[in-house]
Design a protein around this motif. Structure first.
Motif, mmCIF file in Angstrom:
data_model
loop_
_atom_site.group_PDB
_atom_site.id
_atom_site.type_symbol
_atom_site.label_atom_id
_atom_site.label_comp_id
_atom_site.label_asym_id
_atom_site.label_seq_id
_atom_site.Cartn_x
_atom_site.Cartn_y
_atom_site.Cartn_z
ATOM 1 N N GLN A 85 0.820 -1.192 0.000
ATOM 2 C CA GLN A 85 0.000 0.000 0.000
ATOM 3 C C GLN A 85 0.867 1.260 0.000
ATOM 4 N N GLU A 86 2.038 1.168 0.627
ATOM 5 C CA GLU A 86 2.954 2.319 0.666
ATOM 6 C C GLU A 86 3.479 2.624 -0.735
ATOM 7 N N GLU A 87 3.839 1.588 -1.490
ATOM 8 C CA GLU A 87 4.291 1.802 -2.870
ATOM 9 C C GLU A 87 3.173 2.378 -3.725
ATOM 10 N N LEU A 88 1.933 1.957 -3.452
ATOM 11 C CA LEU A 88 0.794 2.474 -4.198
ATOM 12 C C LEU A 88 0.653 3.983 -3.974
ATOM 13 N N ALA A 89 0.743 4.397 -2.704
ATOM 14 C CA ALA A 89 0.642 5.823 -2.398
ATOM 15 C C ALA A 89 1.828 6.597 -2.963
ATOM 16 N N GLU A 90 3.009 5.992 -2.916
ATOM 17 C CA GLU A 90 4.213 6.652 -3.414
ATOM 18 C C GLU A 90 4.131 6.880 -4.926
ATOM 19 N N SER A 91 3.493 5.973 -5.645
ATOM 20 C CA SER A 91 3.384 6.133 -7.098
ATOM 21 C C SER A 91 2.569 7.382 -7.458
ATOM 22 N N ILE A 92 1.585 7.714 -6.611
ATOM 23 C CA ILE A 92 0.809 8.932 -6.837
ATOM 24 C C ILE A 92 1.593 10.157 -6.389
ATOM 25 N N GLU A 93 2.224 10.074 -5.227
ATOM 26 C CA GLU A 93 2.956 11.220 -4.683
ATOM 27 C C GLU A 93 4.129 11.613 -5.565
ATOM 28 N N SER A 94 4.789 10.651 -6.181
ATOM 29 C CA SER A 94 5.939 10.937 -7.040
ATOM 30 C C SER A 94 5.539 11.223 -8.486
ATOM 31 N N ARG A 95 4.235 11.233 -8.773
ATOM 32 C CA ARG A 95 3.696 11.479 -10.111
ATOM 33 C C ARG A 95 4.102 10.390 -11.105
ATOM 34 N N SER A 96 4.484 9.225 -10.584
ATOM 35 C CA SER A 96 4.800 8.113 -11.481
ATOM 36 C C SER A 96 3.544 7.571 -12.145
ATOM 37 N N MET A 98 -0.838 8.245 -12.802
ATOM 38 C CA MET A 98 -1.989 9.144 -12.713
ATOM 39 C C MET A 98 -3.107 8.498 -11.918
ATOM 40 N N LEU A 99 -3.203 7.153 -12.031
ATOM 41 C CA LEU A 99 -4.191 6.380 -11.290
ATOM 42 C C LEU A 99 -3.489 5.251 -10.557
ATOM 43 N N ALA A 100 -4.021 4.887 -9.416
ATOM 44 C CA ALA A 100 -3.499 3.748 -8.660
ATOM 45 C C ALA A 100 -4.675 2.853 -8.269
ATOM 46 N N VAL A 101 -4.588 1.566 -8.627
ATOM 47 C CA VAL A 101 -5.687 0.628 -8.413
ATOM 48 C C VAL A 101 -5.256 -0.417 -7.390
ATOM 49 N N SER A 102 -6.114 -0.645 -6.420
ATOM 50 C CA SER A 102 -5.861 -1.675 -5.403
ATOM 51 C C SER A 102 -6.972 -2.716 -5.480
ATOM 52 N N ILE A 103 -6.589 -3.972 -5.811
ATOM 53 C CA ILE A 103 -7.546 -5.079 -5.922
ATOM 54 C C ILE A 103 -7.443 -5.920 -4.655
ATOM 55 N N PRO A 118 -15.528 -4.912 -4.864
ATOM 56 C CA PRO A 118 -15.056 -3.517 -4.844
ATOM 57 C C PRO A 118 -13.565 -3.415 -5.176
ATOM 58 N N VAL A 119 -13.216 -2.362 -5.905
ATOM 59 C CA VAL A 119 -11.825 -2.077 -6.261
ATOM 60 C C VAL A 119 -11.542 -0.619 -5.878
ATOM 61 N N GLN A 120 -10.447 -0.393 -5.177
ATOM 62 C CA GLN A 120 -10.096 0.959 -4.766
ATOM 63 C C GLN A 120 -9.258 1.630 -5.860
ATOM 64 N N VAL A 121 -9.589 2.874 -6.178
ATOM 65 C CA VAL A 121 -8.851 3.640 -7.181
ATOM 66 C C VAL A 121 -8.466 4.988 -6.582
ATOM 67 N N LEU A 122 -7.180 5.295 -6.646
ATOM 68 C CA LEU A 122 -6.675 6.595 -6.195
ATOM 69 C C LEU A 122 -6.333 7.439 -7.422
ATOM 70 N N LEU A 123 -6.744 8.718 -7.406
ATOM 71 C CA LEU A 123 -6.505 9.627 -8.521
ATOM 72 C C LEU A 123 -5.553 10.737 -8.091
ATOM 73 N N ASP A 124 -4.714 11.171 -9.015
ATOM 74 C CA ASP A 124 -3.810 12.295 -8.759
ATOM 75 C C ASP A 124 -4.594 13.593 -8.949
ATOM 76 N N GLY A 125 -4.959 14.227 -7.828
ATOM 77 C CA GLY A 125 -5.748 15.449 -7.895
ATOM 78 C C GLY A 125 -5.007 16.627 -8.494
ATOM 79 N N ARG A 126 -3.695 16.555 -8.580
ATOM 80 C CA ARG A 126 -2.938 17.640 -9.221
ATOM 81 C C ARG A 126 -3.158 17.653 -10.727
ATOM 82 N N ARG A 127 -3.566 16.529 -11.264
ATOM 83 C CA ARG A 127 -3.919 16.424 -12.685
ATOM 84 C C ARG A 127 -5.378 15.998 -12.785
ATOM 85 N N SER A 128 -6.235 16.819 -12.176
ATOM 86 C CA SER A 128 -7.621 16.418 -11.949
ATOM 87 C C SER A 128 -8.378 16.128 -13.243
#
Length: 370
Positions: A85-96, A98-103, A118-128
């Motif tokens: 989960q930490e790598e998932l969050a880091e991929s968004i924080e480092s702009r690597s 645009m979307l991060a999916v957790s199954i 259910p599938v969790q999706v994180l979006l980079d709000g800086r590129r909304s």
């Protein structure tokens, strides 16, 4: 005949000053070519090269198939597998990504049991904007996947929404942008040339000579306005040809109606340009005045964002804006084959704007002459 002869002489003089040397001709053509090449490819809202990070905690076949469908989507050119989960969050924080999916771990089991997975999706709000568009792609893939799985299990889906887009079936952004570009470049050509021509006469000391010549202020205004209208028609025609024959934008309407609307639009812009030039003493002032008009006019035209999304009081302010009405004309004629009644209804406010601005400019010119 003497009236038309004098105007013709002034129009020829203006055209010679505009296209009389190679540098002036290049300035008329090169910006059109550059904007036609750059805008459709650079100013696009389509998402084609998005990156997506996937944290698949389920080793089941169903989860792996969903991941493969994400990877096969043309919009996601880079798929980044992560293992925590930490790598998932880091991929968004480092702009690597645009979307991060957790199954989740039980995704395949729930789908096999006919339950919702259910599938969790994180979006980079800086590129909304891009993230939301990419999210819509992701949702489409997921809905198609779930429908296919339900069909394999013999289950029926209670309801299904089928979406069809009129006038732009493939949602090609070029079909939206290039008709708008006709309005944008026509604005620049007609407004800048008209505003600067009178200011140039003042700087060169020839404006007073025009006023004491047999030419009336109205003749001077016509002589300054006609070349700007011709240049605007020429630049708009270049974009029309490029849109239809290079970018394959469908043209479904009437050229006659389009050019009729373009004439009244250019006339209203000439009125604004003459009004600006009538209160400016130098070309620098005229250029700043034209630029001060163009930026709000573009923002209130519906080109960047729909007029309907603006506050009510701001929507009222868009009515005296000629760009708004011509943007509607060019899009409806281009993509919709608008009727003559609809185009004429949009031409009426353009004619009113032109009448008011040219009338005010005429009063200002007579005061200067007096």
């Amino acid at each position: 005949m003497n009236f038309f002869h004098r105007i013709r002489a002034l129009v020829i003089k203006e055209l010679q000053s505009i296209v009389g040397n190679p540098s002036s001709r290049a300035l008329l053509i090169m910006p059109v070519i550059l904007q036609t090449l750059l805008f459709p490819n650079a100013a696009t809202l389509e998402v084609k090269n998005a990156s997506i990070a996937i944290y698949n905690r389920d080793t089941g076949e169903t989860a792996n198939e969903l991941v493969q469908r994400f990877a096969q989507c043309g919009a996601f050119t880079e798929v980044i597998p992560v293992h925590s989960q930490e790598e998932l969050a880091e991929s968004i924080e480092s702009r690597s990504a645009m979307l991060a999916v957790s199954i989740p771990e039980d995704f395949s089991r729930k789908i096999a049991a006919g339950e919702t997975g259910p599938v969790q999706v994180l979006l980079d709000g800086r590129r909304s904007n891009g993230a939301q568009i990419a999210m819509s792609y992701l949702q489409t893939i997921t809905e198609t996947f779930m429908k296919d799985r339900a069909a394999e299990q013999g289950r029926t889906i209670p309801s299904e929404t089928i979406t069809r887009y009129w006038f732009n079936p493939n949602l090609d952004f070029k079909n939206f942008l290039l008709p708008n570009l006709v309005a944008v470049i026509t604005t620049i050509g007609a407004l800048i040339l008209t505003a600067l021509s009178v200011a140039r006469e003042r700087e060169q000391g020839t404006f007073d000579q025009l006023m004491v010549s047999p030419l009336t202020p109205e003749m001077v205004m016509i002589g300054k306005g006609v070349p700007a209208i011709l240049v605007a028609f020429f630049q708009a025609t270049l974009i029309l040809l490029a849109a239809v024959f290079i970018y394959d934008v469908p043209f479904r309407g009437s050229l006659l109606l389009l050019y009729l609307g373009m004439f009244f639009y250019a006339l209203s812009l000439v009125g604004v340009g003459l009004l600006i030039s009538s209160v400016c003493s130098t070309q620098q002032q005229a250029f700043l005045g034209a630029f001060s008009f163009m930026m709000p006019a573009m923002m209130l035209s519906g080109f960047a964002s729909p007029v309907e999304n603006m506050p009510k009081w701001l929507q009222m302010l868009t009515w005296p804006n000629p760009v708004r009405h011509f943007v509607e004309i060019v899009k409806e004629v281009f993509l919709k084959d608008a009727s003559a009644e609809r185009v004429l209804a949009l031409i009426v406010p353009l004619a009113a704007i032109g009448f008011c601005t040219i009338g005010c400019a005429s009063v200002m010119f007579r005061r200067k002459a007096g």
